[in-house]
Enzyme design. Structure first.
Site, PDB file in Angstrom:
ATOM      1  N   ASP A 115       0.852  -1.179   0.000  1.00 58.34           N
ATOM      2  CA  ASP A 115       0.000   0.000   0.000  1.00 58.34           C
ATOM      3  C   ASP A 115       0.892   1.234   0.000  1.00 58.34           C
ATOM      4  O   ASP A 115       2.032   1.182   0.488  1.00 58.34           O
ATOM      5  CB  ASP A 115      -0.921  -0.002   1.231  1.00 58.34           C
ATOM      6  CG  ASP A 115      -2.050   1.009   1.109  1.00 58.34           C
ATOM      7  OD1 ASP A 115      -3.125   0.629   0.585  1.00 58.34           O
ATOM      8  OD2 ASP A 115      -1.876   2.181   1.510  1.00 58.34           O
ATOM      9  N   LYS A 152      -0.327   1.069   6.927  1.00 58.51           N
ATOM     10  CA  LYS A 152      -1.628   0.450   6.706  1.00 58.51           C
ATOM     11  C   LYS A 152      -1.450  -1.001   6.274  1.00 58.51           C
ATOM     12  O   LYS A 152      -2.137  -1.915   6.769  1.00 58.51           O
ATOM     13  CB  LYS A 152      -2.405   1.223   5.635  1.00 58.51           C
ATOM     14  CG  LYS A 152      -3.793   0.659   5.313  1.00 58.51           C
ATOM     15  CD  LYS A 152      -4.782   0.947   6.416  1.00 58.51           C
ATOM     16  CE  LYS A 152      -6.244   0.772   5.955  1.00 58.51           C
ATOM     17  NZ  LYS A 152      -6.631  -0.604   5.644  1.00 58.51           N
ATOM     18  N   GLY A 190      -6.385   2.619  -5.773  1.00 58.82           N
ATOM     19  CA  GLY A 190      -7.044   3.674  -6.527  1.00 58.82           C
ATOM     20  C   GLY A 190      -7.989   4.465  -5.649  1.00 58.82           C
ATOM     21  O   GLY A 190      -8.233   4.104  -4.495  1.00 58.82           O
ATOM     22  N   ARG A 235     -18.556   4.888 -11.946  1.00 59.90           N
ATOM     23  CA  ARG A 235     -17.244   4.239 -12.032  1.00 59.90           C
ATOM     24  C   ARG A 235     -16.363   4.942 -13.059  1.00 59.90           C
ATOM     25  O   ARG A 235     -15.156   5.039 -12.898  1.00 59.90           O
ATOM     26  CB  ARG A 235     -17.426   2.767 -12.402  1.00 59.90           C
ATOM     27  CG  ARG A 235     -18.139   1.931 -11.341  1.00 59.90           C
ATOM     28  CD  ARG A 235     -18.248   0.473 -11.794  1.00 59.90           C
ATOM     29  NE  ARG A 235     -18.931  -0.347 -10.798  1.00 59.90           N
ATOM     30  CZ  ARG A 235     -20.221  -0.657 -10.833  1.00 59.90           C
ATOM     31  NH1 ARG A 235     -20.969  -0.182 -11.820  1.00 59.90           N
ATOM     32  NH2 ARG A 235     -20.764  -1.428  -9.920  1.00 59.90           N
ATOM     33  N   VAL A 268      -8.721  -5.138 -10.154  1.00 63.53           N
ATOM     34  CA  VAL A 268     -10.012  -5.007  -9.481  1.00 63.53           C
ATOM     35  C   VAL A 268     -10.417  -3.533  -9.381  1.00 63.53           C
ATOM     36  O   VAL A 268     -11.595  -3.204  -9.286  1.00 63.53           O
ATOM     37  CB  VAL A 268      -9.968  -5.656  -8.080  1.00 63.53           C
ATOM     38  CG1 VAL A 268     -11.309  -5.550  -7.373  1.00 63.53           C
ATOM     39  CG2 VAL A 268      -9.545  -7.125  -8.183  1.00 63.53           C
ATOM     40  N   ASP A 296     -12.818  -2.258 -16.470  1.00 59.65           N
ATOM     41  CA  ASP A 296     -12.547  -2.585 -17.872  1.00 59.65           C
ATOM     42  C   ASP A 296     -11.525  -1.613 -18.470  1.00 59.65           C
ATOM     43  O   ASP A 296     -10.613  -2.023 -19.185  1.00 59.65           O
ATOM     44  CB  ASP A 296     -13.850  -2.541 -18.685  1.00 59.65           C
ATOM     45  CG  ASP A 296     -14.913  -3.467 -18.108  1.00 59.65           C
ATOM     46  OD1 ASP A 296     -14.732  -4.685 -18.190  1.00 59.65           O
ATOM     47  OD2 ASP A 296     -15.904  -2.967 -17.555  1.00 59.65           O
ATOM     48  N   SER A 320     -11.506  -8.151 -12.903  1.00 58.76           N
ATOM     49  CA  SER A 320     -12.580  -8.871 -12.200  1.00 58.76           C
ATOM     50  C   SER A 320     -13.900  -8.745 -12.937  1.00 58.76           C
ATOM     51  O   SER A 320     -14.822  -9.549 -12.721  1.00 58.76           O
ATOM     52  CB  SER A 320     -12.716  -8.342 -10.771  1.00 58.76           C
ATOM     53  OG  SER A 320     -12.886  -6.939 -10.752  1.00 58.76           O
ATOM     54  N   ASP A 379     -21.166  -8.797 -10.554  1.00 56.36           N
ATOM     55  CA  ASP A 379     -22.487  -8.479 -11.103  1.00 56.36           C
ATOM     56  C   ASP A 379     -23.257  -9.770 -11.400  1.00 56.36           C
ATOM     57  O   ASP A 379     -24.462  -9.862 -11.170  1.00 56.36           O
ATOM     58  CB  ASP A 379     -22.356  -7.670 -12.394  1.00 56.36           C
ATOM     59  CG  ASP A 379     -21.446  -6.480 -12.247  1.00 56.36           C
ATOM     60  OD1 ASP A 379     -21.927  -5.346 -12.188  1.00 56.36           O
ATOM     61  OD2 ASP A 379     -20.218  -6.700 -12.184  1.00 56.36           O
ATOM     62  N   ARG A 429     -24.560 -11.208  -8.255  1.00 55.44           N
ATOM     63  CA  ARG A 429     -25.740 -10.446  -7.851  1.00 55.44           C
ATOM     64  C   ARG A 429     -26.964 -10.878  -8.660  1.00 55.44           C
ATOM     65  O   ARG A 429     -28.073 -11.017  -8.121  1.00 55.44           O
ATOM     66  CB  ARG A 429     -25.489  -8.949  -8.038  1.00 55.44           C
ATOM     67  CG  ARG A 429     -24.507  -8.358  -7.045  1.00 55.44           C
ATOM     68  CD  ARG A 429     -24.042  -6.973  -7.473  1.00 55.44           C
ATOM     69  NE  ARG A 429     -23.256  -6.321  -6.423  1.00 55.44           N
ATOM     70  CZ  ARG A 429     -22.425  -5.307  -6.625  1.00 55.44           C
ATOM     71  NH1 ARG A 429     -22.256  -4.820  -7.850  1.00 55.44           N
ATOM     72  NH2 ARG A 429     -21.757  -4.775  -5.615  1.00 55.44           N
ATOM     73  N   HIS A 487     -18.444  -3.355 -16.714  1.00 52.81           N
ATOM     74  CA  HIS A 487     -18.816  -3.448 -15.299  1.00 52.81           C
ATOM     75  C   HIS A 487     -19.271  -2.055 -14.894  1.00 52.81           C
ATOM     76  O   HIS A 487     -18.504  -1.231 -14.415  1.00 52.81           O
ATOM     77  CB  HIS A 487     -17.611  -3.886 -14.462  1.00 52.81           C
ATOM     78  CG  HIS A 487     -17.836  -3.788 -12.984  1.00 52.81           C
ATOM     79  ND1 HIS A 487     -18.867  -4.418 -12.335  1.00 52.81           N
ATOM     80  CD2 HIS A 487     -17.150  -3.126 -12.019  1.00 52.81           C
ATOM     81  CE1 HIS A 487     -18.807  -4.152 -11.041  1.00 52.81           C
ATOM     82  NE2 HIS A 487     -17.767  -3.356 -10.830  1.00 52.81           N
ATOM     83  N   THR A 535     -18.378  -0.707  -1.178  1.00 49.79           N
ATOM     84  CA  THR A 535     -18.701  -2.133  -1.313  1.00 49.79           C
ATOM     85  C   THR A 535     -17.388  -2.907  -1.256  1.00 49.79           C
ATOM     86  O   THR A 535     -16.409  -2.503  -1.883  1.00 49.79           O
ATOM     87  CB  THR A 535     -19.410  -2.438  -2.653  1.00 49.79           C
ATOM     88  OG1 THR A 535     -18.467  -2.335  -3.721  1.00 49.79           O
ATOM     89  CG2 THR A 535     -20.550  -1.470  -2.897  1.00 49.79           C
TER      90      THR A 535
END
Length: 314
Positions: free
Chosen positions: A36, A41, A80, A89, A119, A124, A144, A149, A152, A176, A231
Site C-alpha cells: 500500500d 496500513k 485507486g 465508475r 479489481v 474494464d 474482475s 455483477d 448479484r 462493469h 462495497t
C-alpha cells in the site's frame, strides 16, 4: 521463477484488505504479500489478518515492497481512489489510470512474471491500461469484470424464484457499470429456460421481474455506497474466486474483463465476456450466440468504453 503458491495484493483499502482476508480464509495460497502507498496500513492489515491464522490455514502473510512480489503467481491490484456517492465508475478514470500506470511501472521494474488481476474501478478501462502499459500477453492481464455483477444476478433471480442460487445459470456481460447487460437468452435454472422455470413457479409473464432484477443488479453498487459508503465483501469473494481458478488451474468459466481481438466483432478494448480462466490466466474467450438485441447492447457498451479510453491522458 514464479511461485505458484504466492499472491500479492496491491492496495489495502476496504477492497484489498477484504480480498486478503478472504484468501486467508480459503487457504488458496501459502504466502501473501500486501502493498500500500501507506506502508503502516499494509503492516497493520498483515498483522490483523495473521492473528486469525490459528483458526484457518497455514500461511505466511506480510507487508512488503515491489521487490517482494517479483515471484508472485497472481498480483491483485485494488489500489485507486474510491467511488463516492453520486459518482459513476467512469468518473474515476483519469485519477485511477495514473495510479495504474505507476503501479504497472513498478511491476515491470521488478520483472514480475505473474498474472495481473485488476479489481480497481473502472475495471474494464484500467485492465486495458494495465495491458498496454505492461506489454504482457493478453491472457496474463485480466479484470474482475462482471463476476460480482453475475453473482448479484444469480442471487436476485434465486430470491425471486425461490430456488438455490447455485442452480441459477446466468451472467452479466459488457462494461462493469451502467451499460452492462444481462444475457437473458442464455439464462436457465438447472438447464430449464428461465422463462419456462418462472412459469413452473407461477409467473405467467416474467418480463417485468427480469427488468427489475437487471436494474437492481446494475444499481447495486450505488445503493450499497449510499448506505455504507463502500462495497467490499462481494468483490472480495469474487476476486478470491478468480485467483483460486488461476492457482488451481480449474478452467472455470467466468465473465472476466479480457482484451478482445475480433471476438464479437470488437477489438482494441477490454470488456467483460465469459472466458475460461485457469493457470495461464484468461485461456479462452467464449463467443456465445447472443440475441440480436443483446449483441446491440454489447456493442453499445463497447462504444461507451471506447469514448472513455479516448479521453485518458497519455
Amino acid at each position: 521463477m514464479v511461485n505458484i503458491q504466492k499472491v500479492a495484493v496491491i492496495g489495502c483499502g476496504f477492497v484489498g484488505s477484504t480480498i486478503a482476508y478472504t484468501l486467508m480464509q480459503k487457504g488458496t495460497f501459502s504466502e501473501m504479500v500486501l502493498l500500500d502507498a501507506n506502508q503502516a496500513k499494509a503492516e497493520g492489515e498483515a498483522m490483523d489478518i495473521s492473528h486469525g491464522l490459528p483458526f484457518a490455514h497455514a500461511m505466511e502473510i506480510s507487508a512488503g515492497t515491489y521487490e517482494d512480489i517479483a515471484d508472485a503467481a497472481v498480483v491483485i491490484i485494488t489500489a485507486g481512489a474510491n467511488q463516492k456517492p453520486g459518482e459513476t465508475r467512469l468518473d474515476l478514470v483519469q485519477k485511477n489510470s495514473k495510479i495504474m500506470k505507476s503501479i504497472i511501472g513498478e511491476i515491470k521494474r521488478v520483472k514480475c512474471e505473474g498474472i495481473l488481476l485488476v479489481v480497481s474501478n473502472p475495471v474494464d478501462i484500467l485492465t486495458q491500461v494495465a495491458l498496454e502499459e505492461s506489454g504482457f500477453p493478453k491472457e496474463r492481464v485480466i479484470g474482475s469484470g462482471t463476476v460480482l455483477d453475475t453473482a448479484r444476478l444469480k442471487y436476485l433471480i434465486s430470491e425471486k424464484l425461490d430456488v438455490d442460487s447455485r442452480n441459477v445459470h446466468a451472467f452479466i456481460a459488457g462494461e462493469h457499470g451502467d451499460s452492462e447487460l444481462a444475457v437473458w437468452s442464455c439464462a436457465n435454472i438447472y438447464g430449464i429456460g428461465l422463462r419456462e422455470f418462472a412459469k413452473m413457479k407461477g409467473f405467467s409473464d416474467f418480463e417485468k421481474e427480469m427488468d427489475e432484477i437487471y436494474h437492481a443488479v446494475r444499481d447495486s453498487a450505488y445503493e450499497i455506497i449510499e448506505r455504507k459508503a463502500a462495497t467490499y465483501y462481494g468483490i472480495g469473494m469474487a476476486a478470491a474466486r478468480i485467483a483460486e481458478a488461476i492457482v488451481r488451474d480449474s478452467h472455470t468459466v467466468m465473465p472476466v474483463s479480457v482484451s478482445l481481438n475480433g471476438e464479437y466483432g470488437l477489438e482494441g478494448l477490454c470488456l467483460s465476456i465469459p472466458s475460461i480462466v485457469g493457470g495461464k490466466g484468461a485461456e479462452q474467450i467464449l463467443e456465445i450466440g447472443f440475441s440480436e438485441d443483446e449483441m446491440e447492447k454489447l456493442k453499445n457498451s463497447a462504444e461507451e468504453l471506447k469514448k472513455v479510453l479516448g479521453q485518458i491522458e497519455k
